[in-house]
Design an enzyme around this catalytic site. Structure first.
Site, short mmCIF file in Angstrom:
data_model
loop_
_atom_site.label_atom_id
_atom_site.label_comp_id
_atom_site.label_asym_id
_atom_site.label_seq_id
_atom_site.Cartn_x
_atom_site.Cartn_y
_atom_site.Cartn_z
N GLY A 1 -5.81 -10.94 17.49
CA GLY A 1 -4.71 -11.32 16.62
C GLY A 1 -4.71 -10.61 15.29
N ARG A 2 -5.86 -10.15 14.83
CA ARG A 2 -5.93 -9.39 13.58
C ARG A 2 -6.98 -8.28 13.66
NH1 ARG A 2 -9.87 -12.00 9.99
NH2 ARG A 2 -10.71 -13.84 11.02
N ASP B 1 -0.49 -13.59 10.36
CA ASP B 1 0.00 -12.32 9.84
C ASP B 1 -0.88 -11.14 10.21
OD1 ASP B 1 -2.21 -12.65 8.18
OD2 ASP B 1 -1.03 -13.23 6.43
N ARG C 1 -15.18 -2.38 11.98
CA ARG C 1 -16.28 -2.86 12.83
C ARG C 1 -16.58 -1.83 13.91
NH1 ARG C 1 -15.29 -9.15 14.20
NH2 ARG C 1 -13.81 -8.35 15.74
N ASP D 1 -14.20 -16.98 23.40
CA ASP D 1 -13.57 -15.74 22.94
C ASP D 1 -14.39 -15.08 21.84
OD1 ASP D 1 -12.43 -18.19 21.64
OD2 ASP D 1 -11.65 -16.71 20.23
N ASP E 1 -17.83 -11.66 15.58
CA ASP E 1 -16.89 -12.54 14.87
C ASP E 1 -17.58 -13.44 13.86
OD1 ASP E 1 -14.78 -11.41 16.18
OD2 ASP E 1 -14.68 -12.93 17.74
#
Length: 525
Positions: free
Chosen positions: A102-103, A134, A192, A268, A278
């Site tokens: 999503g980002r 966003d 990353r 996820d 993450d």
């Protein structure tokens, strides 16, 4: 920049047939093409030179305008097609359906010194998987991810890496406490790096949709590129799951060794390569508390608390086994691997804790000594990092007094937040444990100095405590990046004494006990 592009993901896997960047369910595809959003006024904060070296990027190139443009989303590498991955996941124990990058936007795969690396921008704008968000990231979460990625690598914990940390020049609206008071924050982008960012959820999404064709394509791709010893058949798929389970287990053991709590172990957020991935509401134990979680979202049920990370790893592997089952169609071998995880985890945890205590010989009392230590550590707030680091200085000739004196705890006294509580039952338990520990040390052949040298390679002196990261964030919000630089340097050598950095070898200050960002964190980014 003279880097070698060798994309496999976009060449070997099916892509989304729709090319517009609109939120939607993406089916029968492993990814969607999407370009980063151009940033207004990008500016470098920090570059990890060792990661640049992994990619074949020279120090001179890291200072170039091209480097800044590429790793802030304003310029694409030649002959590349950026993409966002499609995946699902179980979040806090419940199936959440399609999630996806999503980002995060994957720029390309780079080959250097016969090793392949995927480069990914986090916070680079909207993708088809952004849902109502966003796709951007703010400076505070980006600093935390950047510093922690490299700190974990230097601690010897399997992890994704971080190449660069940049300001985007854009303002990003966030509700940091989820309390209905959003505010603008500085936007930032972290680059990353990992061999792959594939997660358990990449496989789950296709199994959930009964899209076994795409599932097989993805699994075969994974084996060819990351598990080449596994054949592309049922036997190979079972071996693949076995190796993933081992890597996952070993990663979590390393988390427990250094006192790291991930905070959001959704499927996820579980790497198929056994890498820590993450970095959101993570934290390091301050007081030794197996029930602690750094995640405000998890504060009620504490699903992802420190003491449950091994069990959650097993739960997540069960969900991965369910996703792979359509290709194997046999439950027994998968169940056997899961059962083996339980026994292996217990054995490796015991071995890890023995090493933290400097014990190398076999003894039937080891397990009880460790269990009792964990009990007494929790009886009064005791800093995990300081306790284990300073325990190495305890001599095997130490005498534990009969009277209620605290001299026998002198070497570890700095670890206690409330030394005034070292009395009565608490003191009794500490005297009993230390007496037994010293007796065990006397059975060891190593000298005190030899044992300390070994323990200092296992028990770090410096870890990225939340208050340390918050100090760097507070300064950075005032355009002062000196603490980011300082912490990055200290955390490059976390096992070294570094007397010049002694101020970072300290318990959490009282002002940080309840301060936002220092005690617990939200997933807000």
């Amino acid at each position: 920049m003279n880097i070698t592009i060798k994309d496999t993901f976009v060449k070997e896997l099916p892509s989304d047939s729709i090319t517009e960047n609109s939120r939607r369910q993406v089916v029968e595809a492993c990814y969607s093409y999407v370009s980063p959003t151009k940033t207004k006024a990008p500016k470098f904060i920090h570059v990890a030179k060792s990661v640049a070296n992994l990619l074949g990027i020279t120090e001179e190139e890291t200072q170039s305008q091209e480097f800044l443009n590429v790793f802030t989303g304003n310029q694409l590498l030649p002959n590349t097609t950026p993409y966002a991955m499609c995946y699902g996941g179980h979040q806090f124990g419940h199936w959440a359906g399609q999630l996806g990058d999503g980002r995060a936007i994957n720029l390309a795969e780079v080959l250097h010194n016969n090793k392949q690396w995927t480069i990914q921008l986090k916070g680079a704008g909207e993708t088809p998987y952004s849902r109502t968000a966003d796709g951007l990231a703010v400076l505070r979460s980006s600093i935390r991810e950047y510093l922690c990625s490299e700190a974990m690598h230097n601690l010897g914990v399997p992890t994704t890496r971080a190449l660069s940390l940049c300001l985007s020049g854009d303002e990003v609206m966030r509700d940091i406490l989820y309390d209905g008071n959003p505010a603008y924050e500085k936007g930032a982008i972290v680059t990353r790096v990992a061999p792959s960012f594939l997660r358990f959820g990449n496989y789950e999404i296709f199994a959930s949709r009964q899209d076994h064709k795409t599932l097989k394509i993805l699994v075969d791709y994974t084996l060819r590129n990351f598990y080449p010893n596994c054949e592309l058949n049922k036997t190979g798929y079972i071996q693949f799951f076995r190796e993933v389970s081992i890597r996952t287990l070993d990663m979590i053991i390393e988390w427990q060794r250094v006192g790291f709590v991930h905070g959001v172990m959704n499927t996820d957020n579980m790497s198929i390569l056994g890498l820590t991935i993450d970095y959101g509401p993570y934290g390091w134990l301050e007081g030794y508390d197996k029930g602690w979680t750094p995640n405000t979202t998890d504060s009620q049920h504490k699903r992802y608390r420190f003491g449950s990370q091994g069990d959650i790893g097993l739960w997540n592997l069960l969900k991965l086994a369910n996703a792979l089952y359509p290709l194997i169609e046999e439950a027994e071998p998968l169940e056997e691997i899961l059962a083996n995880y339980k026994t292996t985890f217990a054995a490796k945890y015991l071995g890890m804790m023995k090493a933290k205590l400097g014990l190398t010989t076999q003894n039937t009392e080891n397990a009880k000594l460790i269990t009792d230590l964990e009990t007494v550590l929790a009886k009064t707030e005791t800093d995990m990092t300081i306790f284990f680091r300073n325990l190495a200085t305890v001599s095997k000739t130490l005498e534990v007094p009969v009277k209620d004196e605290l001299t026998f705890l002198a070497e570890v006294m700095d670890a206690f937040y409330k030394p005034e509580e070292l009395k009565g039952e608490v003191l009794f338990f500490w005297k009993d444990w230390m007496k037994r520990y010293v007796a065990r040390l006397q059975e060891e052949t190593a000298t005190d100095d030899e044992r300390k040298q070994l323990m200092d390679t296992i028990n770090p002196k410096y870890v990225l405590r939340n208050y340390m990261a918050q100090l760097a964030i507070d300064a950075a919000n005032k355009d002062d990046y000196s603490i980011v630089d300082e912490l990055f340097t200290v955390l490059e050598k976390p096992y070294n004494e570094q007397p010049e950095a002694q101020k970072w070898f300290a318990k959490r200050p009282e002002w940080a006990r309840t301060k936002v960002g220092c005690s617990m964190l939200s997933c807000s980014s």
